[in-house]
Design a protein around this motif. Structure first.
Motif, PDB file in Angstrom:
ATOM      1  N   TYR A 183       0.784  -1.229   0.000  1.00  0.00           N
ATOM      2  CA  TYR A 183       0.000   0.000   0.000  1.00  0.00           C
ATOM      3  C   TYR A 183       0.821   1.287   0.000  1.00  0.00           C
ATOM      4  O   TYR A 183       0.501   2.230  -0.722  1.00  0.00           O
ATOM      5  N   LEU A 184       1.890   1.365   0.801  1.00  0.00           N
ATOM      6  CA  LEU A 184       2.500   2.671   1.089  1.00  0.00           C
ATOM      7  C   LEU A 184       3.164   3.313  -0.118  1.00  0.00           C
ATOM      8  O   LEU A 184       2.980   4.502  -0.378  1.00  0.00           O
ATOM      9  N   ALA A 185       3.984   2.564  -0.828  1.00  0.00           N
ATOM     10  CA  ALA A 185       4.771   3.145  -1.919  1.00  0.00           C
ATOM     11  C   ALA A 185       3.909   3.403  -3.150  1.00  0.00           C
ATOM     12  O   ALA A 185       2.862   2.765  -3.354  1.00  0.00           O
ATOM     13  N   ARG A 186       4.352   4.345  -3.976  1.00  0.00           N
ATOM     14  CA  ARG A 186       3.690   4.559  -5.255  1.00  0.00           C
ATOM     15  C   ARG A 186       3.834   3.316  -6.116  1.00  0.00           C
ATOM     16  O   ARG A 186       4.849   2.614  -6.050  1.00  0.00           O
ATOM     17  N   PRO A 187       2.840   3.023  -6.979  1.00  0.00           N
ATOM     18  CA  PRO A 187       2.949   1.819  -7.814  1.00  0.00           C
ATOM     19  C   PRO A 187       4.105   1.868  -8.801  1.00  0.00           C
ATOM     20  O   PRO A 187       4.579   0.812  -9.232  1.00  0.00           O
ATOM     21  N   ASP A 188       4.591   3.071  -9.146  1.00  0.00           N
ATOM     22  CA  ASP A 188       5.715   3.148 -10.086  1.00  0.00           C
ATOM     23  C   ASP A 188       7.062   3.125  -9.385  1.00  0.00           C
ATOM     24  O   ASP A 188       8.100   3.293 -10.022  1.00  0.00           O
ATOM     25  N   ALA A 189       7.066   2.892  -8.065  1.00  0.00           N
ATOM     26  CA  ALA A 189       8.328   2.781  -7.333  1.00  0.00           C
ATOM     27  C   ALA A 189       8.935   1.395  -7.521  1.00  0.00           C
ATOM     28  O   ALA A 189       8.233   0.422  -7.806  1.00  0.00           O
ATOM     29  N   THR A 190      10.239   1.323  -7.347  1.00  0.00           N
ATOM     30  CA  THR A 190      10.953   0.049  -7.312  1.00  0.00           C
ATOM     31  C   THR A 190      11.673  -0.038  -5.979  1.00  0.00           C
ATOM     32  O   THR A 190      12.419   0.875  -5.607  1.00  0.00           O
ATOM     33  N   ILE A 191      11.437  -1.121  -5.243  1.00  0.00           N
ATOM     34  CA  ILE A 191      12.060  -1.312  -3.931  1.00  0.00           C
ATOM     35  C   ILE A 191      12.797  -2.643  -3.937  1.00  0.00           C
ATOM     36  O   ILE A 191      12.209  -3.682  -4.257  1.00  0.00           O
ATOM     37  N   SER A 192      14.075  -2.586  -3.611  1.00  0.00           N
ATOM     38  CA  SER A 192      14.922  -3.795  -3.596  1.00  0.00           C
ATOM     39  C   SER A 192      14.822  -4.561  -4.911  1.00  0.00           C
ATOM     40  O   SER A 192      14.769  -5.792  -4.933  1.00  0.00           O
ATOM     41  N   GLY A 193      14.773  -3.809  -6.009  1.00  0.00           N
ATOM     42  CA  GLY A 193      14.773  -4.413  -7.332  1.00  0.00           C
ATOM     43  C   GLY A 193      13.421  -4.914  -7.814  1.00  0.00           C
ATOM     44  O   GLY A 193      13.310  -5.430  -8.932  1.00  0.00           O
ATOM     45  N   ARG A 194      12.386  -4.763  -7.008  1.00  0.00           N
ATOM     46  CA  ARG A 194      11.059  -5.261  -7.374  1.00  0.00           C
ATOM     47  C   ARG A 194      10.115  -4.086  -7.629  1.00  0.00           C
ATOM     48  O   ARG A 194       9.910  -3.243  -6.755  1.00  0.00           O
ATOM     49  N   ASN A 195       9.538  -4.028  -8.824  1.00  0.00           N
ATOM     50  CA  ASN A 195       8.574  -2.990  -9.135  1.00  0.00           C
ATOM     51  C   ASN A 195       7.317  -3.193  -8.301  1.00  0.00           C
ATOM     52  O   ASN A 195       6.756  -4.286  -8.248  1.00  0.00           O
ATOM     53  N   VAL A 196       6.870  -2.135  -7.644  1.00  0.00           N
ATOM     54  CA  VAL A 196       5.741  -2.240  -6.719  1.00  0.00           C
ATOM     55  C   VAL A 196       4.449  -2.601  -7.451  1.00  0.00           C
ATOM     56  O   VAL A 196       3.662  -3.418  -6.971  1.00  0.00           O
ATOM     57  N   HIS A 197       4.231  -2.020  -8.619  1.00  0.00           N
ATOM     58  CA  HIS A 197       3.011  -2.338  -9.378  1.00  0.00           C
ATOM     59  C   HIS A 197       2.974  -3.817  -9.737  1.00  0.00           C
ATOM     60  O   HIS A 197       1.936  -4.491  -9.594  1.00  0.00           O
ATOM     61  N   GLU A 198       4.099  -4.350 -10.194  1.00  0.00           N
ATOM     62  CA  GLU A 198       4.146  -5.769 -10.543  1.00  0.00           C
ATOM     63  C   GLU A 198       3.864  -6.643  -9.322  1.00  0.00           C
ATOM     64  O   GLU A 198       3.179  -7.665  -9.426  1.00  0.00           O
TER      65      GLU A 198
END
Length: 517
Positions: free
Chosen positions: A284-299
């Protein structure tokens, strides 16, 4: 001499709290905060920071602030409200310099008042320091003791006398510690202070000529480093870098401190990394177009929807999201199930945050500022409604009722995270444990409570696998009660967690040991 300035206006209710909730009875999990920093001689750093904060607005909507230095003095401008409400062209034009930090706040410690808006500011022996913080410390009692041990009011800086109107959150204590470095540099002082801090923290801070950033050893909250043609940027999410045209260099590592000045970029390791990134960033928290630890949040969210469809299939005519947070998971559910995807709710694009709360009479009339049902999409259909979480259940209850009134034959609720049963002490503002609906009712009882024909939560394993991260590198405490950073006072926290006797609706303010009076 550095100076502090602000507009001084604030939009607060009679109790001192910002009145932003459309209906406080329907508040869900609130975001952490957004931080941004830029070192870029020759660039308009105030406007870069403004647009960076604009991209991070989802992480905090109570207050916003920017600190800028021209090499001789730091000017801090902050106020209650959204970034676009706090700053205008004239204000930004007055903030000239080559280094800046910015902050968009949602309070998890300290009241929602102007004094607690960030960046915080402190004079030092040879200048000043301004700081912004995303996260929440859990050893504030210990940190307060460190501040109390600083030179008293008879000393020149009077660091441990609280001036009138000073902030009351954990961030102000850290700022006071960093500001006291009479016999060393700010860089050296930070390396002394940071190892003593426990909990979640992504800091950006600055003096007149240098930008600093640091991330806690667990890396609970995200922080990324970016590059401009003529400078460097740090931000809570890489989406903010894309907004201002900066390229992503890498994540700031857990337990790492960065120093950026005219000598370039330096990195210090102040603690060994023990990675425990917050899994709720993916939910929920991050924007869907963010990438965290190499993983795209939207995906990751789409994959959560696919797994949810496999775990809890149902015969239906329409899969619909609760906009906007449920949209990627609903898309994944539709792809996996073969049920058509459609928009069953329309969201008011201008709803933002209101400073006018509906009266009880208006609530009873069913005032709906956020969502309305699209009757022509729903009438006569069996619908699957996908959302990211259930906290108290009030929101889902209202949504199900709305869909029934619009003519839905059946309403099946699907949730792309497991039941939330435990509070967060690392920067997310959940309800108290007594208010979390999953603690008092089982899944069938929750379904009956919200009026759904069926209810399915994704499994813990399914959610974790969708993130693409090893389970051991994620904090899942709000679902499991297993906290990666040891909580400081077992008796007090145990009383809160197990008996849920505290009344505050905000976890960060509920425990005196975790914040200032």
């Amino acid at each position: 001499m550095p100076y502090l300035s602000s507009s001084g206006s604030s939009r607060r209710g009679g109790d001192g709290r910002l009145t932003t909730a459309l209906d406080p009875q329907e508040a869900g999990p609130q975001d952490a905060c957004g931080v941004f920093g830029v070192w870029a001689p020759g660039e308009d750093v105030a406007k870069l920071t403004y647009f960076g904060l604009y991209a991070l607005q989802h992480r905090g909507q109570e207050s916003a602030g920017i600190a800028v230095s021209n090499g001789r003095q730091i000017l801090v401008y902050k106020d209650m409200g959204l970034v676009s409400q706090v700053f205008d062209e004239t204000t930004l034009e007055s903030l000239k310099g080559h280094v800046a930090i910015g902050h968009a706040r949602y309070s998890t410690t300290g009241a929602s008042t102007w004094e607690n808006a960030q960046p915080t500011f402190r004079p030092t022996a040879d200048g000043s320091v301004a700081l912004g913080h995303n996260g929440n410390l859990i050893n504030t009692h210990e940190v307060r003791g460190m501040v109390a041990d600083l030179p008293g009011p008879d000393d020149e800086l009077e660091l441990h006398t609280r001036p009138a109107g000073e902030a009351t959150n954990d961030t102000s204590l850290v700022t006071a510690l960093l500001a006291h470095h009479p016999d060393s540099s700010l860089e050296q002082r930070a390396l002394e202070v940071l190892p003593h801090l426990r909990g979640a923290f992504c800091f950006v801070w600055m003096n007149e000529n240098t930008l600093y950033a640091a991330r806690d050893p667990q890396g609970i909250r995200p922080l990324v480093l970016g590059r401009l043609d003529r400078g460097w940027v740090v931000a809570s999410e890489d989406a903010a870098l894309a907004t201002i045209g900066a390229s992503v260099v890498r994540e700031v590592e857990p337990g790492e401190m960065l120093v950026i000045d005219d000598q370039g970029l330096r990195s210090h390791r102040f603690a060994e990394p023990e990675r425990k990134g917050c899994v709720f960033e993916y939910v929920y928290l991050a924007r869907p177009d963010a990438t965290i630890s190499g993983r795209n949040v939207h995906e990751a969210r789409v994959e959560m929807g696919r797994r949810l469809a496999r775990e809890f299939p149902v015969e239906a005519d329409l899969v619909m999201p609760v906009p906007e947070s449920g949209t990627p998971a609903a898309s994944g559910y539709a792809q996996e199930s073969g049920i058509p995807f459609g928009q069953g709710f329309v969201k008011n694009a201008y709803v933002g945050r209101t400073f006018i709360q509906p009266s009880q009479t208006l609530r009873q009339l069913g005032i709906r500022l956020k969502l309305n049902a699209l009757e022509h999409m729903i009438r006569g259909k069996k619908v699957v409604v996908v959302d990211d979480s259930i906290v108290r259940g009030n929101t889902q209850r209202a949504q199900v009722r709305m869909l029934r009134e619009a003519g839905a034959l059946e309403v099946h609720v699907r949730i792309s995270s497991p039941p939330v049963k435990w509070p967060c002490f690392y920067g997310i503002d959940f309800a108290t444990r007594a208010e979390l609906i999953a603690n008092g009712l089982d899944v069938d009882e929750i379904a009956a409570s919200v009026g759904a024909d069926s209810l399915g939560y994704i499994s813990l394993e399914g959610m974790v696998e969708a993130t693409g991260q090893p389970a051991q590198s994620l904090c899942q405490a709000c679902f499991t009660g297993e906290y990666p950073v040891e909580l400081p006072d077992e008796s007090l926290l145990g009383k809160h967690l197990l008996e849920a006797t505290l009344k505050s609706p905000t976890m960060g303010r509920a425990l005196p040991v975790l914040n200032n009076p």
